[in-house]
Scaffold this active site. Sequence first.
Site, PDB file in Angstrom:
ATOM      1  N   CYS A   1      34.770  -6.498  65.888  1.00 28.70           N
ATOM      2  CA  CYS A   1      34.502  -6.283  64.458  1.00 28.70           C
ATOM      3  C   CYS A   1      35.208  -7.381  63.651  1.00 28.70           C
ATOM      4  CB  CYS A   1      34.990  -4.902  64.038  1.00 28.70           C
ATOM      5  SG  CYS A   1      34.561  -4.471  62.338  1.00 28.70           S
TER       6      CYS A   1
ATOM      7  N   CYS B   1      29.856  -4.267  61.911  1.00 32.28           N
ATOM      8  CA  CYS B   1      29.438  -4.502  63.300  1.00 32.28           C
ATOM      9  C   CYS B   1      28.493  -3.424  63.843  1.00 32.28           C
ATOM     10  CB  CYS B   1      30.655  -4.623  64.221  1.00 32.28           C
ATOM     11  SG  CYS B   1      31.595  -3.088  64.388  1.00 32.28           S
TER      12      CYS B   1
ATOM     13  N   LYS C   1      64.884   7.453  24.016  1.00 33.64           N
ATOM     14  CA  LYS C   1      66.282   7.117  24.265  1.00 33.64           C
ATOM     15  C   LYS C   1      67.178   7.889  23.297  1.00 33.64           C
ATOM     16  CE  LYS C   1      65.130   2.264  25.301  1.00 33.64           C
ATOM     17  NZ  LYS C   1      65.202   0.887  24.748  1.00 33.64           N
TER      18      LYS C   1
ATOM     19  N   GLU D   1      60.386  -6.993  27.206  1.00 35.27           N
ATOM     20  CA  GLU D   1      59.233  -7.060  28.091  1.00 35.27           C
ATOM     21  C   GLU D   1      58.429  -8.320  27.786  1.00 35.27           C
ATOM     22  OE1 GLU D   1      57.787  -4.203  31.099  1.00 35.27           O
ATOM     23  OE2 GLU D   1      59.578  -4.396  29.857  1.00 35.27           O
TER      24      GLU D   1
ATOM     25  N   ASP E   1      53.622  -2.686  28.674  1.00 38.17           N
ATOM     26  CA  ASP E   1      53.321  -2.852  30.101  1.00 38.17           C
ATOM     27  C   ASP E   1      53.365  -4.324  30.475  1.00 38.17           C
ATOM     28  OD1 ASP E   1      52.714  -2.105  32.665  1.00 38.17           O
ATOM     29  OD2 ASP E   1      50.566  -1.879  32.314  1.00 38.17           O
TER      30      ASP E   1
ATOM     31  N   LYS F   1      54.562   8.741  30.330  1.00 34.45           N
ATOM     32  CA  LYS F   1      53.403   7.880  30.553  1.00 34.45           C
ATOM     33  C   LYS F   1      52.115   8.589  30.143  1.00 34.45           C
ATOM     34  CE  LYS F   1      55.180   4.758  34.068  1.00 34.45           C
ATOM     35  NZ  LYS F   1      54.877   4.077  35.340  1.00 34.45           N
TER      36      LYS F   1
ATOM     37  N   ARG G   1      64.252  -8.635  36.038  1.00 31.05           N
ATOM     38  CA  ARG G   1      65.031  -7.479  36.486  1.00 31.05           C
ATOM     39  C   ARG G   1      65.418  -7.581  37.955  1.00 31.05           C
ATOM     40  NH1 ARG G   1      62.761  -1.380  36.771  1.00 31.05           N
ATOM     41  NH2 ARG G   1      61.662  -2.333  38.507  1.00 31.05           N
TER      42      ARG G   1
ATOM     43  N   CYS H   1      29.786   1.329  61.293  1.00 37.40           N
ATOM     44  CA  CYS H   1      30.553   0.268  60.642  1.00 37.40           C
ATOM     45  C   CYS H   1      29.619  -0.686  59.914  1.00 37.40           C
ATOM     46  CB  CYS H   1      31.381  -0.488  61.681  1.00 37.40           C
ATOM     47  SG  CYS H   1      32.275  -1.910  60.998  1.00 37.40           S
TER      48      CYS H   1
ATOM     49  N   LYS I   1      56.109   1.985  25.122  1.00 37.36           N
ATOM     50  CA  LYS I   1      56.436   1.427  26.439  1.00 37.36           C
ATOM     51  C   LYS I   1      55.434   0.315  26.736  1.00 37.36           C
ATOM     52  CE  LYS I   1      57.310   2.671  31.261  1.00 37.36           C
ATOM     53  NZ  LYS I   1      56.445   1.623  31.850  1.00 37.36           N
TER      54      LYS I   1
ATOM     55  N   CYS J   1      36.540   2.193  62.380  1.00 38.27           N
ATOM     56  CA  CYS J   1      35.668   1.502  63.328  1.00 38.27           C
ATOM     57  C   CYS J   1      36.497   1.234  64.574  1.00 38.27           C
ATOM     58  CB  CYS J   1      35.165   0.188  62.734  1.00 38.27           C
ATOM     59  SG  CYS J   1      34.300  -0.838  63.952  1.00 38.27           S
TER      60      CYS J   1
ATOM     61  N   GLU K   1      60.030   4.891  21.256  1.00 39.56           N
ATOM     62  CA  GLU K   1      59.525   3.514  21.291  1.00 39.56           C
ATOM     63  C   GLU K   1      58.257   3.444  22.130  1.00 39.56           C
ATOM     64  OE1 GLU K   1      64.091   1.703  21.501  1.00 39.56           O
ATOM     65  OE2 GLU K   1      62.690   1.382  23.159  1.00 39.56           O
TER      66      GLU K   1
ATOM     67  N   ASP L   1      50.250   4.218  39.269  1.00 45.38           N
ATOM     68  CA  ASP L   1      51.621   4.667  39.004  1.00 45.38           C
ATOM     69  C   ASP L   1      51.806   6.146  39.314  1.00 45.38           C
ATOM     70  OD1 ASP L   1      52.508   2.628  36.087  1.00 45.38           O
ATOM     71  OD2 ASP L   1      52.108   2.125  38.174  1.00 45.38           O
ATOM     72  N   GLU L   2      50.800   6.958  38.974  1.00 44.43           N
ATOM     73  CA  GLU L   2      50.953   8.401  39.154  1.00 44.43           C
ATOM     74  C   GLU L   2      51.062   8.760  40.638  1.00 44.43           C
ATOM     75  OE1 GLU L   2      48.096  10.637  36.984  1.00 44.43           O
ATOM     76  OE2 GLU L   2      49.086  12.547  37.369  1.00 44.43           O
ATOM     77  N   THR L   3      50.251   8.080  41.474  1.00 45.12           N
ATOM     78  CA  THR L   3      50.327   8.320  42.918  1.00 45.12           C
ATOM     79  C   THR L   3      51.678   7.883  43.457  1.00 45.12           C
ATOM     80  OG1 THR L   3      47.940   7.967  43.103  1.00 45.12           O
ATOM     81  CG2 THR L   3      49.221   7.852  45.142  1.00 45.12           C
ATOM     82  N   PHE L   4      52.145   6.698  43.008  1.00 50.92           N
ATOM     83  CA  PHE L   4      53.465   6.218  43.440  1.00 50.92           C
ATOM     84  C   PHE L   4      54.547   7.227  43.058  1.00 50.92           C
ATOM     85  CE2 PHE L   4      56.300   2.791  44.722  1.00 50.92           C
ATOM     86  CZ  PHE L   4      57.476   3.140  44.070  1.00 50.92           C
TER      87      PHE L   4
ATOM     88  N   TYR M   1      63.824  -4.755  23.252  1.00 52.38           N
ATOM     89  CA  TYR M   1      64.044  -3.323  23.002  1.00 52.38           C
ATOM     90  C   TYR M   1      65.451  -2.795  23.303  1.00 52.38           C
ATOM     91  CZ  TYR M   1      62.829  -3.251  28.018  1.00 52.38           C
ATOM     92  OH  TYR M   1      62.774  -3.491  29.365  1.00 52.38           O
TER      93      TYR M   1
END
Length: 669
Positions: free
Chosen positions: A430, A409, A287, A172, A115, A311, A134, A406, A113, A424, A111, A31-34, A224
């Site tokens: 391969c 191969c 909220k 959820e 998952d 998060k 959703r 590789c 969260k 490769c 509240e 999630d953090e990378t996204f 919720y």
Amino acid sequence: MSEEERIAFLRKELHRHNYLYYVKNSPEIDDETFDRFMHELQELEARHTDLFDANSPTQRVGSDLNHDFKQVAHRYPMLSLGNTYNRGEVAEFYNRVSTSLNGEPFEICCELKFDGLSISLWYEKGQLIRGVTRGDGIQGDDVTDNVRTIQSIPLQLSHDVNYPEEFEIRGEILMPWMSFEALNEERAKNEEPLFANPRNAASGTLKSKNSRTVAKRKLDAYLYYLLGPEIPTTSHYANMKMAAEWGFKVSKHTKLAHSLEEIYDFIDYWDIERKNLPVATDGIVLKVDSLKQQQQLGFTAKSPRWAIAYKFRAEKARTKLTEVTYQVGRTGAVTPVAVMEPVQLAGTIVKRASLHNADIISKLDLHIGDYVYVEKAGEIIPQIVDVDKSARTSDLGQKVCFAATCPECGTTLVRYEGEAAYYCPNDTACPPQLKGKIEHYISRDAMNIDSLGPETIDDYFERGLIRTVADLYKLTISDLAGADKGRLISAQKIIGAIEKSKQQPFERVLFALGIRFVGKVVAQTIARHFNNINSIESATLEDMLQVEGIGPVIAQSVVAWFKESRNKETIERLQSNGVQMAIKKRESLGEELKGKTIVISGTFSTHSREEYKTIIENHGGKNASSISKNTAFVLMGEKMGASKRQKAETLNIPLITEEEFLKIIRKNP
């Protein structure tokens, strides 16, 4: 890479990861990378307003639509929440609310969260009428039959309590840790793929076509949020307390906070205590409690201004590194994987973790035998984030150096300029690359040979039946049915699907070839510019650069691909087997739209969006996805996006209704 190219790259990647997360339930990144990618794209788009695109991931809610289910429109849009991992941004949210309310007192409802998978439940006269996921926020999948099997969701409210005539309650759908572990144990015994986490297990279960399967897996639900024409009070907290009295499962761990300090106290407590909960949580939702103040604060295009999700940072565990292995993907990219002594982490036993690339390995200074810290960022994909160098002893193993050849191969690996990964280059022999190219060719967005899948491709490859995509067209029923004809029906189905693929249009064929950097849109653009495969094959770099929207990187990749003799041979074989290698000539119905660039937005009653695109082209016009000063007009349907409408009004672009458009092309509506 220019900022314009970076925007295009991020949009493509975020769309792909949205699909993997919401539809396939098999995320590749945490999630953090996204979120980091999303924030970067938002910043770039803010600097390049001329590249506005209403279909950008920043303008929409991630979709979990599954077209095996009936689509149902939400009465109230189901938006996603803005989120943060930073306490400072929580303070910014709090202060922003205070400023927007002109110093008016307010309370924040804190509240947990949960998952899981978001669900909307609609009740009339106390009876459950419908359960909808959703989806894309505007419409979702009708999963009512499956929802009815979840014991914690009431089918009929008690007549002894006073509830509104009709209302919607959101929450959820979850799979408790005990159910999750039991399910994975069962799947392990049956040698089935394990679910990565409870969220994926819950989502996959709720989308099952068999309600008995759903009932067997013992899902749970926490509610919720309450909506409807006659909500009992103007306090969100009070409404949920009442919902609990009506029979709904509402978390008991909700608190009203009157200050930022109280919010921080709630976060600190649950960052530790959540590990003792029977279900997975990944943060806190904050909220504004007053519904009147919520209405006053309003919404952005994507999320409410009166709520935010904080998060938790990923949980870490310490374990011993025993080995590093390497995986080869379809493009030849080689990914290192750490093998470790098993360790409990975020509710599951972890034995393997991603090391991403050579730079990460070098930065960590990894040695076999090192004690490493592993975390599940977003509690999905384990990754090594640090090394306990103080635990090193004299018998420490050898330093981990990225593979030079590789693992599949034996070919010497290469690293292209500007790339983090090693590749490769042996894409002619391969095995993982060859199988990956075939899997891409048969995929839904390419040739859509839906009777085949990765396991079947792997089987045919190991049996020597196929080595390239062209080999698919030499398969026979006798090849696939088995000596005893035990697989005759499936063999007939597969051969029929392969035969049907010959009718796929040239644009799809070009995408299916798997040329690097050539996605669906680029393939369509190139196909429509050159019209046939022979013209593309003979095109020079200068010719390719003349195609609108094609830059040097894509142009060089396409020209280089068509120079390879093995690729030319594949094209010849596909062509000889009847695969479409030219654009079918479109019927010209007039030139009313000649020279006009048109953007389509919204939903329509007379024709679908795709049909209107074809109509525009058949009348000499050109379709575009985003509005610019060159747009002749916008074909406007119902539910036209607010941001697109605003863009059109800013640039004084005419908005034409469906009826007006049909009159323009001399066609009765």
